[in-house]
Motif scaffolding. Sequence first.
Motif, PDB file in Angstrom:
ATOM      1  N   VAL A  26       0.763  -1.081  -0.112  1.00 54.22           N
ATOM      2  CA  VAL A  26       0.056  -0.061   0.016  1.00 54.22           C
ATOM      3  C   VAL A  26       0.823   1.108   0.267  1.00 54.22           C
ATOM      4  N   ILE A  27       2.093   1.226   0.861  1.00 52.20           N
ATOM      5  CA  ILE A  27       2.521   2.379   0.814  1.00 52.20           C
ATOM      6  C   ILE A  27       3.872   2.385  -0.273  1.00 52.20           C
ATOM      7  N   ALA A  28       3.967   1.231  -0.892  1.00 47.59           N
ATOM      8  CA  ALA A  28       4.833   1.304  -2.003  1.00 47.59           C
ATOM      9  C   ALA A  28       4.316   1.826  -3.218  1.00 47.59           C
ATOM     10  N   CYS A  29       2.901   1.799  -3.322  1.00 48.15           N
ATOM     11  CA  CYS A  29       2.321   2.166  -4.583  1.00 48.15           C
ATOM     12  C   CYS A  29       2.310   3.414  -4.891  1.00 48.15           C
ATOM     13  N   PRO A  30       3.148   4.051  -5.969  1.00 48.44           N
ATOM     14  CA  PRO A  30       3.163   5.422  -6.161  1.00 48.44           C
ATOM     15  C   PRO A  30       1.905   6.044  -6.801  1.00 48.44           C
ATOM     16  N   LYS A  31       0.965   5.262  -7.200  1.00 49.85           N
ATOM     17  CA  LYS A  31      -0.408   5.551  -7.755  1.00 49.85           C
ATOM     18  C   LYS A  31      -1.428   5.461  -6.604  1.00 49.85           C
ATOM     19  N   HIS A  32      -1.218   5.049  -5.543  1.00 44.95           N
ATOM     20  CA  HIS A  32      -2.349   4.860  -4.473  1.00 44.95           C
ATOM     21  C   HIS A  32      -3.274   3.968  -4.943  1.00 44.95           C
ATOM     22  N   VAL A  33      -3.208   3.359  -5.813  1.00 42.50           N
ATOM     23  CA  VAL A  33      -4.527   2.350  -5.922  1.00 42.50           C
ATOM     24  C   VAL A  33      -4.531   0.935  -5.149  1.00 42.50           C
ATOM     25  N   LEU A  34      -3.645   0.715  -4.300  1.00 43.51           N
ATOM     26  CA  LEU A  34      -3.854  -0.261  -3.343  1.00 43.51           C
ATOM     27  C   LEU A  34      -4.303   0.334  -1.992  1.00 43.51           C
ATOM     28  N   SER A  35      -4.885  -0.748  -1.319  1.00 41.07           N
ATOM     29  CA  SER A  35      -5.309  -0.304   0.210  1.00 41.07           C
ATOM     30  C   SER A  35      -5.660  -1.767   0.808  1.00 41.07           C
ATOM     31  N   MET A  36      -5.801  -1.338   2.165  1.00 41.61           N
ATOM     32  CA  MET A  36      -6.092  -2.634   2.928  1.00 41.61           C
ATOM     33  C   MET A  36      -7.623  -2.783   2.946  1.00 41.61           C
ATOM     34  N   GLY A  37      -7.814  -3.924   2.674  1.00 43.54           N
ATOM     35  CA  GLY A  37      -9.531  -4.234   2.738  1.00 43.54           C
ATOM     36  C   GLY A  37      -9.762  -4.472   4.185  1.00 43.54           C
ATOM     37  N   THR A  38     -11.165  -4.807   4.355  1.00 41.25           N
ATOM     38  CA  THR A  38     -11.804  -4.879   5.663  1.00 41.25           C
ATOM     39  C   THR A  38     -11.791  -6.576   5.898  1.00 41.25           C
ATOM     40  N   LYS A  39     -11.899  -7.142   4.936  1.00 34.67           N
ATOM     41  CA  LYS A  39     -12.327  -8.684   4.886  1.00 34.67           C
ATOM     42  C   LYS A  39     -11.203  -9.274   5.266  1.00 34.67           C
ATOM     43  N   LEU A  40     -11.379 -10.550   6.006  1.00 37.28           N
ATOM     44  CA  LEU A  40     -10.347 -11.316   6.325  1.00 37.28           C
ATOM     45  C   LEU A  40     -10.189 -12.879   5.460  1.00 37.28           C
ATOM     46  N   ASN A  41      -8.796 -13.082   5.452  1.00 33.72           N
ATOM     47  CA  ASN A  41      -8.596 -14.147   4.460  1.00 33.72           C
ATOM     48  C   ASN A  41      -8.785 -15.443   5.110  1.00 33.72           C
ATOM     49  N   LYS A  42      -8.049 -16.646   4.395  1.00 31.29           N
ATOM     50  CA  LYS A  42      -8.263 -17.954   5.015  1.00 31.29           C
ATOM     51  C   LYS A  42      -7.466 -18.057   6.469  1.00 31.29           C
ATOM     52  N   MET A  43      -6.252 -17.208   6.515  1.00 28.62           N
ATOM     53  CA  MET A  43      -5.302 -17.278   7.649  1.00 28.62           C
ATOM     54  C   MET A  43      -5.905 -16.165   8.610  1.00 28.62           C
ATOM     55  N   SER A  44      -7.035 -15.631   8.436  1.00 27.37           N
ATOM     56  CA  SER A  44      -7.801 -14.725   9.210  1.00 27.37           C
ATOM     57  C   SER A  44      -6.791 -13.217   9.233  1.00 27.37           C
ATOM     58  N   ALA A  45      -6.217 -13.128   8.040  1.00 28.88           N
ATOM     59  CA  ALA A  45      -5.561 -11.675   7.986  1.00 28.88           C
ATOM     60  C   ALA A  45      -6.383 -10.851   7.025  1.00 28.88           C
ATOM     61  N   PRO A  46      -6.141  -9.665   7.367  1.00 27.65           N
ATOM     62  CA  PRO A  46      -6.802  -8.567   6.418  1.00 27.65           C
ATOM     63  C   PRO A  46      -5.808  -8.719   5.307  1.00 27.65           C
ATOM     64  N   TYR A  47      -6.254  -8.369   4.147  1.00 29.19           N
ATOM     65  CA  TYR A  47      -5.617  -8.506   3.038  1.00 29.19           C
ATOM     66  C   TYR A  47      -5.733  -7.102   2.007  1.00 29.19           C
ATOM     67  N   ALA A  48      -4.659  -6.977   1.112  1.00 27.17           N
ATOM     68  CA  ALA A  48      -4.731  -5.735   0.249  1.00 27.17           C
ATOM     69  C   ALA A  48      -5.522  -5.851  -0.804  1.00 27.17           C
ATOM     70  N   VAL A  49      -6.019  -4.825  -1.280  1.00 27.51           N
ATOM     71  CA  VAL A  49      -6.868  -5.001  -2.329  1.00 27.51           C
ATOM     72  C   VAL A  49      -6.796  -3.780  -3.505  1.00 27.51           C
ATOM     73  N   TYR A  50      -6.900  -4.219  -4.792  1.00 25.28           N
ATOM     74  CA  TYR A  50      -6.505  -3.249  -5.884  1.00 25.28           C
ATOM     75  C   TYR A  50      -7.844  -2.484  -6.230  1.00 25.28           C
ATOM     76  N   ALA A  51      -7.313  -1.218  -6.482  1.00 16.30           N
ATOM     77  CA  ALA A  51      -8.757  -0.276  -6.813  1.00 16.30           C
ATOM     78  C   ALA A  51      -9.387  -0.755  -8.003  1.00 16.30           C
ATOM     79  N   GLY A  52      -8.869  -1.385  -9.083  1.00 13.37           N
ATOM     80  CA  GLY A  52      -9.599  -2.015 -10.287  1.00 13.37           C
ATOM     81  C   GLY A  52      -8.888  -1.166 -11.372  1.00 13.37           C
ATOM     82  N   SER A  53      -8.467  -0.164 -11.216  1.00 13.28           N
ATOM     83  CA  SER A  53      -7.588   0.583 -12.242  1.00 13.28           C
ATOM     84  C   SER A  53      -6.612   1.466 -11.651  1.00 13.28           C
ATOM     85  N   GLY A  54      -5.480   2.070 -12.593  1.00 13.46           N
ATOM     86  CA  GLY A  54      -4.703   2.986 -12.203  1.00 13.46           C
ATOM     87  C   GLY A  54      -3.325   2.224 -12.132  1.00 13.46           C
TER      88      GLY A  54
END
Lengths: 79, 353, 473
Positions: A26-54
């Motif tokens: 999230v902090i590496a992305c120069p275009k700020h198109v990644l963010s931390m989602g609110t859902k949890l994955n199989k490991m019960s960790a939150p995971y990053a999501v892509y904005a869909g474009s950019g």
Amino acid sequence: METEKKKRVFRCDINGDECKGCGRCVIACPKHVLSMGTKLNKMSAPYAVYAGSGCIGCGGCFYSCPEPGAITIVEEVQD
Amino acid sequence: MKRTNKILLKGNEAVVYGALLAGCECYFGYPITPASEIAHTAARLFPKLGRIFIQAECEIASINMVLGASAAGRRAMTASSGLGISLKQEGVSYIAGSELPAVIIDVMRGGPGLGNIAPEQADYNQIVKGGGHGSYKCIVLAPGSVQEMCDLTVLAFDLADKYRTPVYVLTDGMIGQMMEKLELPEPKGRRPLPEWALNRECPKANCIASIYLDTGDLEKVNIRLNKKYDEIKKNEQRAEEYHMEDAEYAFVAYGISSRMARTAVDELRSEGMKIGLIRPQTLFPFPADALNRAVDRGVKEFFCVEMSNGQMIDDVKLSIECRRPVTLINRMGGNVPSVEEIIQAVKAKLGVK
Amino acid sequence: MADVVKFAKPAGFFDTFVRRPGPIKKNMHYCPGCGHGILHKLIAEAMADFKIKDHTVLIAPVGCAVFAYYYFDCYGVSSPHGRAPAIATAISRTNPDDVVISYQGDGDLASIGFNHILQAANRGENMTVFFVNNAIYGMTGGQMAPTTLPGQVTQTSPWGRSVEETGYPIKVCEMISQFEAPVYVERCALSTVPNIMKARNAVRKAIQNSMNKKGFSLVEFLSGCPVNLKMNAEQMNAFLNEKMTKFFPLGVYKDVADERAPVHHPVPTFDREKVIETLYPQAFDHAVEDNFRYKSPVFQKECKVKISGFGGQGVLSLGHVMAVMGKLRNFNVSWLPSYGPEMRGGTANCSVVFSHKHVGSPQADYNCDLMICMNQPSVDKFLGQLSPKGVLVYDASTISNPPTGPEQTVYGIRASDIAAEMGNQKMANSVILGAVIQMMQECLMNEDEKDDLDRAVEAALNESFASKPELAA
């Protein structure tokens, strides 16, 4: 000689089940198109999501991500 | 130029000849009296055959170099004396746990601590009983002559490969320093790469480790290792028997002590005493079968001659399940029991003049 | 429309981490945000790009990366704590065409195994070291590392690292780069993207050095341990870039790979003829048949000889020549020296035992048949060990009237004086040898064996000095 640059389209595919939610991409992305989602994955960790474009396909998120296969960057090429 | 296989060598030199003839490729070691001639001879001879000699920065490095070379599928060895061996124990445990072959020579000197450089046999417990952390054993060979320094070193490499385990040649400063005539064995070729080796000629992505975080897994490994040790106990006991055919009494002695005991047998026999000698050539596995045969054949009493505080005597008693009395005849501090001392001790115990 | 993959899981990784126990087979075991994962990816990518997976050996340390071999599709070995450079040394020497990577953390490399890394670097072993410096012990739960910053709080520096008590962070690159042998030393940071890309270049350069057999390369990576340091991604990067780089400046500390010739490794030989030529001694013409035995009665029993004197008088050489004589005439023979510090300027003695049977005790410490004493202290110390019917030969230049028994045979030879007259006092041992031979020929041997003894002496002298054994006295 190529004078007109074709607009290239990239996509950041995040495998949510392999992401541990550290937030480095999230902090590496120069275009700020990644963010931390609110859902949890199989490991019960939150995971990053892509904005869909950019995504510009720089790979910054890929190299910043400590997980082997959580992030894949693809270029969408017109046939 | 005509060559002969008969040669006069120091015990320490004979180890290196044996190693090279066995196809050993790598020597890693650190100087220490009274084992240094092994390093000197290796430094001189290994490179002549394009083989690897490294004077490591310390004992710990040298045993880990052995681990590395062995993992790469090469026959490798190191040598030291008691205190150096103490430092190597971490690595030996890893080698045993990783099930790698390795040959380690221990030329024992006086201890504990810095002790002295005279011969002792007080590394028995640290070498024969495991030595490092964890439930493991090493095969321990105990040469009684310069010829055996060579021959048992060759055997050590074969057993190390056969059982994928570290093998010690446990000897002492006196056998290491003394010269005897010996016959050099035939040279062996390069040992083929084992399939588990870290080498591009082996199946891809081999991996060598001794870590099993799962307690169930680690217990399985331990059970497998201990099965291997049982197999070794069954197959690899070796002992030389001297005048045991009609013996009523028997010495049990290994290494340099056995040489004194052997002369004591000759002298006591010349006075009419029916005494013999059982000389363990393997200390793990301890030659319990030879001892029990002796009991069955009528040996009434054993005399354990050793240069330590009664370390081997435990194995003698356990082997015969204490069915016969066992008397300790020992010296410590770097003193070798003299033939006279041994004879006197036997006579005193038996009430013979 | 088609997707072209630009960045994806590098092929240097296994597809599925089957060695990893438990249900998770696609992720590594590292904590979220851990620098190890970032570096693993850079290595895996380089291994795949350079097509070296089938001849790379990666040494996993003790520390968080202990399970590195779960992940890399190459050969793996697990090292005891800090010993990886020793293991890498051996693998690099035995498999000289392989790429050997020693992957180490700060406790492993800069504390418990510090000597090993310094020595491997100084030897210039052909290996690549990736050194992960995260300023803390991660696996054991956040204790102080040799690279922990001053004032930094850890489990074992709960009030902050005190430089008065624990010194300063150890600067590995600065030290290693001082050695002559290493070819490439760089410090990078696995923090922000530009720094990670520099680290990527360093990884590739170091591995290429190994591929080209250029010798020792070390890359240090300042690396985040966000869980132990209780930081989020942003704080972690700031800590690396701002705090850590103050003590651990980034940059290239040494890069001389281009100037260096490739490391040369010998090729081992196992050729039977070559091995025999190297190890088997020359067969001298003067040997006798295997069944040859002296018939003189003196040789029918075991003979114990004790030779003693001052270190430097050639006591051990004298014994050695006699032992070689015995060997050449088919005796079983043992030669046992005193050894150690006493040999360096003190007394020296040796026992030589001859027998046509097995030699029992190699120590001539009682009932000696022949005793040679070359100084007074030797007489004082050893004469009691001479058999009541034994023979004493002594240097009469320095010893007067040794107290021998009635049935002992005594020869006083002015050996040192004679040797001095001949121009070299160090030859006293040779004079004694001559005297012993003369004595044996006159008193102990059959007529027809006397000549042979001369031949045996000559042969033994030739052989003893041809092989130049290490004789200290």
